[in-house]
Design an enzyme around this catalytic site. Sequence first.
Site, short mmCIF file in Angstrom:
data_model
loop_
_atom_site.label_atom_id
_atom_site.label_comp_id
_atom_site.label_asym_id
_atom_site.label_seq_id
_atom_site.Cartn_x
_atom_site.Cartn_y
_atom_site.Cartn_z
N LYS A 288 94.15 -18.33 -93.75
CA LYS A 288 94.53 -19.56 -93.05
C LYS A 288 94.56 -20.79 -93.95
O LYS A 288 95.40 -21.67 -93.77
CB LYS A 288 93.60 -19.78 -91.85
CG LYS A 288 93.81 -18.76 -90.74
CD LYS A 288 92.93 -19.04 -89.53
CE LYS A 288 93.01 -17.88 -88.55
NZ LYS A 288 92.20 -18.09 -87.36
N ALA B 269 80.01 -23.58 -88.51
CA ALA B 269 80.79 -24.66 -89.11
C ALA B 269 81.80 -24.10 -90.11
O ALA B 269 82.07 -24.70 -91.14
CB ALA B 269 79.85 -25.65 -89.78
N THR C 246 95.84 -14.62 -90.44
CA THR C 246 94.46 -14.49 -90.00
C THR C 246 93.58 -14.38 -91.24
O THR C 246 94.04 -14.60 -92.37
CB THR C 246 94.32 -13.34 -88.97
OG1 THR C 246 92.98 -13.31 -88.52
CG2 THR C 246 94.70 -12.00 -89.54
N ALA D 49 86.83 -21.39 -88.05
CA ALA D 49 87.14 -21.42 -86.62
C ALA D 49 86.68 -22.74 -85.99
O ALA D 49 87.40 -23.36 -85.20
CB ALA D 49 86.50 -20.23 -85.91
N ASP E 8 94.94 -22.15 -82.75
CA ASP E 8 93.64 -21.61 -82.30
C ASP E 8 92.95 -22.55 -81.32
O ASP E 8 92.44 -22.12 -80.28
CB ASP E 8 92.72 -21.36 -83.50
CG ASP E 8 93.07 -20.11 -84.27
OD1 ASP E 8 93.70 -19.20 -83.68
OD2 ASP E 8 92.73 -20.02 -85.47
N SER F 167 97.73 -8.50 -82.24
CA SER F 167 98.87 -9.43 -82.18
C SER F 167 100.23 -8.75 -81.99
O SER F 167 101.04 -9.24 -81.20
CB SER F 167 98.89 -10.30 -83.44
OG SER F 167 97.78 -11.17 -83.40
N SER G 271 94.52 -5.33 -85.46
CA SER G 271 95.06 -6.54 -84.83
C SER G 271 95.76 -6.23 -83.51
O SER G 271 96.56 -5.28 -83.42
CB SER G 271 96.07 -7.21 -85.78
OG SER G 271 96.71 -8.26 -85.10
#
Length: 278
Positions: free
Chosen positions: A69, A132, A65, A135, A106, A19, A17
């Site tokens: 979520k 689909a 993440t 995200a 996001d 982040s 990550s």
Amino acid sequence: MSHKDQYAVFGSPIKHSKSPRIHQFFAEQTQQDLEYRAVLVPAEQFEQAVNDFFFQEGGRGINCTVPLKELAWAYADKKTARAELSKAVNTLALQEDGSILGDNTDGIGLVTDLQKNNAILLTGKKILILGAGGASRGIIGPIQDELPETITIANRTVEKAQNLTTEFAHKGAINACRYADLAGLSFDLIINATSASLSNDLPPLVDGLLKEQACCYDLAYANEATAFVRWAREQGALKSLDGLGMLIEQAAEAFYLWRGVRPMSEELIRLLDLERGN
Ligand code: NDP
């Protein structure tokens, strides 16, 4: 234990990550005294890990993440409108009354990277979203807020795309199709929200999908051009971008929610882009 306010990203896997680096950069830039770390949290340990972090370890905020979520959405006491609509939460924030607010940054991260950082405007445009999954669900609402002409969602499992159109139809023109149905259609912007790039794969796309001056955006990011970015270049897209800018902008929005200070992302985008040789 440190006196600093504690923040973290939870997920599985989490080792790679970016982040922690992004948030430490923002903290230094805005002179906020905080610590941010990455924690490996599998789905079955989610609730316990969040409770411990917020109520025993001085935690003030968590990014969630894959694969957490949806669990974070269910966990939050209150949710922002955009999180409610997307049924997924990537940011949890401890409130003054001890409750936990859930947000999904996001979609706004993507819209900011497209419009502000790359001058790709969405209003009045024909937009194709590939995929689909989670995200896609997170980005559709914020894209609709910019009033595109239409959104088309193509997915292998077409029922999932159809379900999304049912959920989001009240906010603007949106339709679903299979990849094969795309032949003969063309778009101003194609967004790859499939996870195909993660295995260097490409959805089955026909030629001719790009209008003149059309742009392409892959939510996935990598040090080298992703399969979709390579395809977009071959198809002659005006701009072919990957999701590094979105990652940084969703972090900036989470940072703002937590700290009330908006970091400036341009310098960090330039730095991380330089590091991968661009
Ligand atoms: P999900 O697992 O929820 O959904 C995956 C989607 O990809 C499904 O629609 C699936 O189709 C489709 N798919 C997978 N492989 C293929 C393939 N080979 N060909 C065609 N379609 C395929 O994943 P997410 O929605 O959570 O994530 C999607 C991508 O977005 C990932 O690459 C992720 O890294 C990225 N992302 C980036 C962010 C950023 O900040 N830059 C933020 C969030 C996500 P089907 O339904 O038919 O199985």
